[in-house]
Design an enzyme around this catalytic site. Structure first.
Site, PDB file in Angstrom:
ATOM      1  N   CYS A 145      -7.607  12.094 -16.241  1.00  0.00           N
ATOM      2  CA  CYS A 145      -7.031  11.231 -17.274  1.00  0.00           C
ATOM      3  C   CYS A 145      -7.735   9.885 -17.339  1.00  0.00           C
ATOM      4  CB  CYS A 145      -5.548  11.014 -17.026  1.00  0.00           C
ATOM      5  SG  CYS A 145      -4.625  12.525 -17.237  1.00  0.00           S
ATOM      6  N   HIS A 146      -7.801   9.214 -16.216  1.00  0.00           N
ATOM      7  CA  HIS A 146      -8.372   7.868 -16.250  1.00  0.00           C
ATOM      8  C   HIS A 146      -9.394   7.657 -15.143  1.00  0.00           C
ATOM      9  CE1 HIS A 146      -4.308   7.774 -18.052  1.00  0.00           C
ATOM     10  NE2 HIS A 146      -5.007   7.274 -19.029  1.00  0.00           N
ATOM     11  N   GLY A 147      -9.868   8.774 -14.572  1.00  0.00           N
ATOM     12  CA  GLY A 147     -10.993   8.709 -13.662  1.00  0.00           C
ATOM     13  C   GLY A 147     -10.733   8.130 -12.284  1.00  0.00           C
TER      14      GLY A 147
END
Lengths: 190, 444
Positions: free
Chosen positions: A154-156
């Protein structure tokens, strides 16, 4: 004012002031008392709380294998790690960790996030974690990312082989659920 | 508000007079919606208010109908949406009207807000009007977010998970608040059920704030493209028929666009993953919100800290509340503000760029660009707005709206001309009537 006629105390406070404040205070307590049930009804209900404990048979789990079970509506990652994975996690100096706390409720307090403190007691190859990224709640993917552990698409956020946050926006290590062993191969989560 | 019409409202009907002297509904409608003096130079950017009212009603009507066929239960919700699409008579149409309507609603509201910023509509004496608008925007976002959860697809579930988890960034009480929002330990049936209840409630709250918004508007009157306040009745035209017809015409154009999406590309703005039923064990590769929330999502991801990202995202909305006091320029309209105009258009580009970046994976160059965009978003409000107002030399501002209209030089648009013609015709001369009489010509 009419009040002054009814009281000897003309230096500011009157019987009426007292009654006004006392009535107001009782009213405020009453409003708060009525408001609370309407706020608390949104908290997890009894049926949700009742699902709080599950048993998992891990006898079939071989080294290098993972399984995912549901506990309280959330995925639990159970992994028998390879020796390399354990070694990598052990070799990581604590100073390199973003979150130095083990996040393991089975130990109690604020233990350092060493590999031993993250793994199951007495079975360092066994790792049990809540599979929810500590950033915004996605399910990270296993054996991926820069540290060979978990990677949240999702956001690394990158987690290492002990589920510790190493890179990305997530602030904390993957949480560990409270668990015990009913027998050597049966895990009780919750 | 005054009880009786102070204007020349003299209903012929006895019944109307009888009602009006007991509950002055007719006077109110006459004063506020018929005779209401409106700047005669309003351009088409001013029609989005009426379009937004139309969208709110459309969403409420279609939404109430959908609620009659829907079931807010994790076992049923996904299938009930398909049931609406396949079995309910015209269910497909009503659902697409509602789903596309959300996008159209946000498109219109962003145009409306951008117009407000460009023409300085937030400045005194319209601060409260502006702030009520920001409240409506935030309520709209909350409503849209909860509505998107209801079909219980993959994006519904994971969007809900990510957004509710934003609150876990709050120190100390964060996790408790998130469990309270969920009614469990993850997004689940209690969450879906309460989101449905709130999604049904919030539009009525929005309607209430919209009424306050219009009330505040009718205290100060409309701003206009020159930003110059109305000085006399020469500057205005009555709301009906001039503005009502213009709004209706713009609404028809808007509906053409809306209908094109509904009938030809109804799923263009949606995400295909939302046609996969919610699965708490599988996170989609890229979680993206609907397009209208993407700029804010990009800002959330641009910050490499959880709490920081959440703070920046909410700040990007809350900052709108204080821009009436951040802008130091006394000239309202960007038409006469050469430096502000440039800063504004760069801001628009930054917002669109952030929207695009919000849909890209959070890695590499995208993160860097999102950081630049976020930085400019805040730079515009926090630094450029106060500083430009102090150093900029504005172009000469017309003395009055009618002067600007009659000169026809400084950027006279077709709309201005139309408004001018409209006000002249009844007077029967080439000039606007010089007397201070109501601009509304008496009907024979």
């Amino acid at each position: 004012m009419a009040t002054t006629e009814h009281t000897d105390n003309t230096h500011g406070t009157t019987r009426r002031d007292f009654l006004f404040i006392a009535t107001g205070a009782v009213g405020a307590v009453g409003v708060a008392g009525v408001a609370w049930p309407f706020i608390d009804q949104m908290n997890p209900d009894a049926s949700t709380q009742a699902l709080a404990s599950i048993e998992v048979d891990i006898s079939a789990l071989a080294t290098g294998e993972s399984m995912t079970v549901m506990w309280r509506g959330r995925p639990i990652f159970i992994r028998r790690r390879t020796e390399t994975e354990v070694q990598e996690a052990k070799d990581t100096p604590l100073s390199e960790l973003r979150d130095p706390v083990a996040r393991n409720p089975n130990l109690g307090g604020e233990e350092p996030a060493t590999d031993v403190n993250r793994a199951a007691e007495g079975q360092e190859d066994l790792l049990v974690m809540i599979g929810i990224c500590t950033h915004l709640g996605c399910v990270p993917l296993g054996q991926q990312g820069d540290y060979g552990g978990w990677f949240c698409p999702c956001h690394g956020s990158h987690y290492d082989t002990a589920g510790r946050i190493r890179k990305g926006p997530a602030p904390l290590n993957l949480e560990i659920p409270p668990y015990t062993f009913a027998s050597e191969s049966t895990l009780v989560i919750g | 508000m005054s009880g009786h019409g102070s204007s020349n409202f003299q209903p012929n009907s006895k019944v109307v007079r009888w009602i009006d002297s007991r509950l002055p509904l007719f006077s109110l409608a006459n004063e506020q919606a018929i005779e209401f003096p409106t700047p005669k130079n309003l351009n088409y950017m001013w029609t989005f208010g009426a379009i937004l009212m139309f969208m709110l009603i459309t969403m409420m009507v279609s939404g109430i109908v959908l609620a009659m066929h829907y079931a807010a239960n994790t076992e049923l919700a996904f299938d009930r949406v398909e049931h609406i699409m396949r079995n309910v008579n015209f269910g497909w149409l009503i659902r697409y009207i509602h789903a596309v309507g959300a996008s159209m609603f946000f498109f219109a509201v962003y145009m409306h807000i951008a117009r407000g910023i460009y023409y300085g509509s937030y400045k005194a004496p319209r601060e409260v009007l502006w702030m009520l608008g920001v409240v409506i925007l935030i309520l709209m976002m909350a409503t849209a977010f909860m509505g998107y959860v209801l079909p219980w697809g993959q994006m519904s579930f994971w969007g809900a998970t990510v957004i509710t988890n934003l609150f876990s960034a709050i120190p100390l009480v964060g996790p408790t608040i998130v469990e309270w929002l969920w009614g469990g330990f993850a997004v689940d049936n209690p969450t879906l059920n309460r989101f449905f209840a709130l999604h049904y409630l919030l539009p009525f709250v929005i309607l209430g704030v919209v009424i306050l918004h219009i009330w505040a508007l009718h205290i100060s009157g409309n701003n206009n493209p020159t930003g110059v306040s109305v000085k006399s009745s020469k500057d205005t035209v009555p709301f009906h028929p001039y503005i009502t017809i213009k709004d209706l015409f713009a609404m028809v154009l808007f509906m053409l666009l809306y209908a094109y999406f509904v009938f030809y590309i109804p799923n263009y703005l949606g995400h295909p993953d939302n046609y996969i039923q919610a699965d708490p064990l599988v996170t989609p590769a890229h979680i993206v919100p609907e397009w209208y929330l993407l700029p804010f999502y990009a800002m959330l991801r641009a910050i490499p800290s959880k709490l920081g990202g959440v703070v920046v995202m909410f700040a990007s909305l809350l900052i709108l509340f204080v821009i009436p006091w951040l802008d130091t320029s006394r000239v309202r309209s960007a038409k006469y503000r050469p430096m502000f105009k440039i800063a504004f258009w760069v801001w628009v580009v930054a917002c669109i760029a952030l929207g695009w970046l919000g849909a890209q994976p959070a890695e590499g160059i995208y993160v860097l660009l999102a950081r630049i965009g976020t930085a400019y978003y805040f730079l515009f409000f926090l630094i450029l707005m106060p500083v430009i107002g102090l150093f900029e030399t504005p172009k000469p501002v017309p003395n009055s709206i009618s002067e600007a209209v009659l000169k026809g030089k400084s950027g006279l648009s077709h709309e201005d001309e139309a408004a001018l013609r409209g006000s002249e015709k009844p007077a029967g001369s080439g000039d606007v009537r010089p007397d201070g009489a109501p601009a509304a010509p008496k009907k024979d």
